[in-house]
Enzyme design. Structure first.
Site, short mmCIF file in Angstrom:
data_model
loop_
_atom_site.label_atom_id
_atom_site.label_comp_id
_atom_site.label_asym_id
_atom_site.label_seq_id
_atom_site.Cartn_x
_atom_site.Cartn_y
_atom_site.Cartn_z
N ASP A 1 3.35 -22.67 33.90
CA ASP A 1 3.96 -23.47 34.98
C ASP A 1 3.51 -24.92 34.83
OD1 ASP A 1 5.15 -21.23 35.97
OD2 ASP A 1 4.40 -21.45 38.01
N ASP B 1 -0.30 -16.55 42.79
CA ASP B 1 -0.24 -17.85 42.10
C ASP B 1 -1.07 -17.85 40.82
OD1 ASP B 1 0.71 -20.51 41.89
OD2 ASP B 1 -1.18 -21.30 42.68
N ASP C 1 2.38 -14.25 38.33
CA ASP C 1 3.27 -15.37 38.68
C ASP C 1 3.99 -15.85 37.42
OD1 ASP C 1 4.62 -17.28 40.06
OD2 ASP C 1 2.88 -18.44 40.66
N ARG D 1 13.88 -17.95 33.79
CA ARG D 1 13.08 -19.17 33.71
C ARG D 1 12.62 -19.45 32.28
NH1 ARG D 1 9.35 -19.39 39.24
NH2 ARG D 1 11.09 -19.06 40.69
#
Length: 393
Positions: free
Chosen positions: A197, A168, A193, A248
């Site tokens: 984010d 993470d 990760d 992404r």
């Protein structure tokens, strides 16, 4: 290339009441959601020398950056109302370190008197009303990243992120419940990760002029289908270069994202993904395929408070698809199922997609070298790397 309302490096002021259709960017109420995409006017042709990145004015003085973001993060003022604090060491913590500065409660405009790599042993938390301004030095973070947790009015500018390790571990992690954030002109690569984010109720964020490379899961917006509070998320991503990153760009759940004038090339799975209840407005971007051709993907997931699974929606306006790239757009299920940016902010700077836009995003996105100049007790900044090509108005 699709249709577009974009002109040559101008502020876009959509006006749905205008009698001139050249000024309209939304669908006519007499057209279906599918039809309106084919009734938008084509962009005017642009002299390649006219293309430049936005925000050229924000380097005129140190604090000129504050409140100047375009899009959803436009209200971010960072440490505008606080003193300048100088980071004097590359140490992870202790006197003169960035970590010590960022944990202070008062507004601060943080600059660096050193260049080099900061090896973070844990996430570095940035508190509210901070500007972390890397102009004037070359600062790289490695090991871990920055965490923007339950904070507001933060500006992160002109920094590098590389080699984040651990479960993470993101380059910049924005969660939970953070707002009024601007990430500008950063270079990010190779984290375990994500690179950026944005999850768990964080909103009103702009990511601009950033360079992403050497990575898989680049940018996740919206945590998972159980976090229905992410319906509030609103993010603008513009003038960024996604350089061979696998997927992404972003992947979105629930929220609203406006993408414009980004260059995404050679993705490994898809360029952009819309999942449960999400809305993506993709405008005048360049999608250049490598081996994988599908630009837009749709994933179906079930929100925790709904009985049936759902996917998201994407509108593509004026996007340019190169090297066999296929949009793969799904039909819109009902009228106005995707927001229009003009419902939330009146202006943004946009170019038609072109080779010259590709060139400037390749060479001018991400970290840049500046030097400080002391003049009349005002810290001035001058870019001394890639020359800017200014637009003719």
């Amino acid at each position: 290339m699709g249709n577009s309302q974009a002109g040559r490096h101008r502020r876009t002021r959509p006006d749905r009441s205008s009698p001139n259709p050249a000024h309209r960017t939304r669908s006519s109420p007499h057209l279906s959601p599918q039809q309106h995409l084919h009734h938008l006017p084509h962009p005017r042709q642009t002299n390649s020398m006219a293309v430049s990145l936005p925000y050229s004015h924000v380097d005129s003085s140190l604090r000129a950056l504050a409140g100047q973001a375009e899009g959803f993060g436009r209200f971010a003022i960072g440490g505008l109302n606080g003193p300048v604090l100088r980071v004097t060491t590359l140490a992870d913590d202790g006197p003169g370190s960035l970590r010590e500065a960022c944990r202070k409660k008062e507004p601060l405009w943080i600059i660096f008197e050193v260049s080099g790599t900061i090896h973070l042993q844990s996430y570095l938390s940035v508190s509210s009303y901070k500007t972390v301004d890397g102009r004037g030095q070359r600062i790289k973070f490695t090991g871990k990243g920055l965490r923007l947790k339950e904070c507001e009015h933060v500006i992160i500018c002109n920094l590098e992120f590389e080699g984040g390790r651990g479960h993470d571990v993101d380059g910049i992690q924005i969660k939970p419940n953070s707002k009024h954030i601007w990430i500008d002109r950063c270079t990010l690569r190779d984290y375990d990760d994500g690179l950026i984010d944005i999850t768990r109720g964080s909103t009103d964020i702009t990511v601009s002029r950033c360079h992403f490379s050497q990575h898989d899961k680049t940018m996740l917006i919206g945590a998972d289908p159980t976090h229905v509070g992410d319906r509030c998320i609103r993010v603008t991503i513009h003038h960024c270069f996604f350089d061979g990153t696998r997927q992404r760009h972003p992947r979105l759940r629930f929220g609203k994202v406006h993408l414009y004038n980004n260059y995404t090339r050679n993705w490994g799975i898809y360029a952009v993904c819309s999942s449960v209840e999400s809305q993506i407005y993709s405008q005048c971007n360049i999608y250049e395929a490598g081996q994988k051709k599908l630009a837009f993907a749709y994933y179906t997931e079930k929100a925790a408070d709904k009985e049936e699974a759902a996917t998201g929606h994407i509108i593509s306006e004026g996007d340019l698809f190169l090297n066999g790239a296929q949009a793969g757009l799904a039909p819109l299920t009902f009228e106005n199922c995707v927001f229009h940016p003009s419902e939330f902010y009146p202006t943004w700077t946009i170019e038609p997609p072109s080779d010259s836009l590709k060139h400037i995003l390749q060479h001018c996105s991400g970290w840049h070298r500046f030097h400080f100049q002391q003049t009349n007790q005002l810290l001035l900044l001058s870019c001394i790397s890639v020359p800017r090509v200014m637009s003719s108005q």
